[in-house]
Design an enzyme around this catalytic site. Sequence first.
Site, PDB file in Angstrom:
ATOM      1  N   ASP A   1       0.957  -1.086  -0.316  1.00 32.90           N
ATOM      2  CA  ASP A   1       0.082   0.471   0.216  1.00 32.90           C
ATOM      3  C   ASP A   1       1.109   1.433  -0.398  1.00 32.90           C
ATOM      4  OD1 ASP A   1      -2.341   1.570  -0.012  1.00 32.90           O
ATOM      5  OD2 ASP A   1      -3.229   0.731   1.885  1.00 32.90           O
TER       6      ASP A   1
HETATM    7  C1  NOJ Z   1      -3.698   3.885   0.350  1.00 27.89           C
HETATM    8  C2  NOJ Z   1      -5.220   3.105   0.032  1.00 27.89           C
HETATM    9  O1  NOJ Z   1      -4.977   2.329   1.174  1.00 27.89           O
HETATM   10  C3  NOJ Z   1      -5.195   1.875  -0.797  1.00 27.89           C
HETATM   11  O2  NOJ Z   1      -6.965   1.491  -0.899  1.00 27.89           O
HETATM   12  C4  NOJ Z   1      -5.150   2.378  -2.236  1.00 27.89           C
HETATM   13  O3  NOJ Z   1      -5.613   1.737  -3.679  1.00 27.89           O
HETATM   14  C5  NOJ Z   1      -3.932   2.615  -3.089  1.00 27.89           C
HETATM   15  N1  NOJ Z   1      -3.939   3.897  -1.350  1.00 27.89           N
HETATM   16  C6  NOJ Z   1      -3.851   3.880  -3.921  1.00 27.89           C
HETATM   17  O4  NOJ Z   1      -4.333   5.221  -3.838  1.00 27.89           O
END
Ligand code: NOJ
Length: 721
Positions: free
Chosen positions: A264
């Site tokens: 993430d």
């Molecule tokens: C953070 C989020 O937790 C995740 O769900 C998302 O896909 C990513 N950022 C990319 O934007």
Amino acid sequence: MTEQALKALLDSMTLEEKAGQLVQCNAGMFIANELAITGPDGEPLPAEELCRVMGSVLTFEDAEQAKALQDMHLASDPKQIPLLLMLDVIHGLRTTYPIPLAMGCSFDDDLMTECADMARRESSACGVHVTFNPMVDTARDARWGRILETNSEEPLLNSRMGAALVRATQGDDLSNPENVACCVKHFAAYGAGEAGRDYNGVELSERSLMQDYLPAYKACLDAGARLIMPSFNSLNGVPSVANKKLMIDLLRKEWGFEGIVISDYNAVGELVNHGIAADMKDAARLAMEAECDIDMVQCAYYQHLADLVRERTVSEATVDAAVMRVLKLKNELGLFEHPYHGADEEKEREVYLCAEHREIARRAAEESAVLLKNEGILPFRKDVKRIALIGPFAEETRLNGFWSRPGAERYTVTLPEGIRNLLPDAELNIVRGCGANFEDTETAGIAEAVRVAAGADVVILAVGEPEDYSGEGRSRAELSLPGPQMQLIREVTAANRNTAVLLFNGRPLVLTELTETVPAILEMWYPGTEAGNAAARLLWGEANPCGKLSAGLPRSVGQYPMPYNRMNTGRPKPLPDDRAVPFSSCYLDMPNLPLYSFGYGLSYTSFTYESLITSERTLKENGEIQVTITVQNTGNTAGKETVQLYMRDPVASVVRPVQQLIDYRKISLRPGERAEVVFTVREEQLRFYNMEGREVSERGEIRLSTGYADHLILTESIEII
Ligand code: NOJ
């Protein structure tokens, strides 16, 4: 490209080039855009250099940008390895359908398929290769703002909806430019953060993890999801992105996952904050050792991976395996031959917000709304003359939810538009009344709202939670309607009892006082582009509400965590649940059960459950039986009903839940019509994890019931032999 050619390509790459394939940068690093970045950004690096070597990009806007990014990269990459372009397309790209929690309320896998299919068409035209979807974190605490992103508190519903989305998005052949690969997230148990705070640590028993949290991720991988994203949180002390037990032992070895693991946003770098890595280099090592293939943002792998290999801290074979997984996906998508994949400006114009997509989004919004209360005032009569539309959401355009794409509000059909589309001749008076933010204290507008309400035939009170109060990093400790909304509701309802509340929110709210105050409540969640049309059609009976709650609504925040499939206790509280019973598992100051339970939802018609009949009295290992539930529409309107099948294992070697959903089916019935819904129940659906952690069923009684959580009816017993 053949496997051999891919191998030759890998062999020709320098260490820096390999590391580059494992780095993902934000498109904003190269192309100025307004897109929000959802976390801390990495160290500033020379853009041209990054653009040359990096393997993938996230968060871009449209086909034009997608092509420009690809062109820019290929113009400088001597190896001509195309970029992978990824985007969070969570519930629609330009045509927004309801938030996932609302989609769960539809209990309709086919509808999920239709919506995902629509999102796939729009995403592929935009140039998306991978969507960071589905999110299937079981969430049992609505303080957590990301509960809106999951389909349910319920593992089976989450699994089926997630798997349906994966199949519809990926299709059979990823080289087809209209198909998009899925990244399931957030592995694992991100929804169980302590105290409902986002990013918080998770302490969870092995059994609960296996039975309540893991099945949905597994179902999405079984449906073919090509990528998976480890969660931000630590799980029993180890952050997921460095959790070898989770990422290697379970995911790679036990589940045999061969796809890409992508961290993430900055989660590799955050290993330093977690306190398990000394610095970024250490963080890169830990994540690579756990076989996290891609570092989302450029802090750790880009800067340190090559050195780690040179120093022999990380083996080149581990890096090669990760790079190969990335190259394979690029190859499977056909990017080496067609680097734009489906990116096509003309196609964007054709499919974005087209009539067909709007119709799907409208239907989805109708089918996911939940009628919580109706003292006979809904549906409104079509011959009303004066309509009062009151509340901070009366003219709101931000009805799409946190994860809708930026600018989604420009395309929302508002409530006034929806009402006028349906009833062009009625007089519509709109008053805001008050605000819906925490800081809003101004109540001067309420008097005008009361005056307009008193003179109206019907009143619609549009209230809720501002769109950015749920979503990532949006936990709340109180779940009441923010600002002076309750005062507005009290005074308006006192002036005119012909009042229906429309709720717009991204999480279960505490509606205890609301329920006592108003005669009708329709939970709309964030319905998306077609909000106004769907709401008007539901209010006036053009559509019949059929949503059932995908997560229970609490009486108080103090009840959390409040799973419907809670464990039995040694001192269960006797029913009825209306008063405290000393020395039982209860609260002194309120009932145990939610205000509205999982699976609950009203309709404008009535359904009578006549019988539940099992085809056999006994069930053997690997055997199956049929359970037939007969339901009749006993009202005057056609309607849809979700028939739910629950089990309970009253005596087992470990404590079992008091109720567990094992199947559901949504049916349509005309007035007077009767249907026999036949469920096949397989022995394996009744299994659980025993003391040794083995999945088993045990001999003895199993109770099967229908109804909805905490209100089970027509219970029949079978015996596992
Ligand atoms: C953070 C989020 O937790 C995740 O769900 C998302 O896909 C990513 N950022 C990319 O934007």
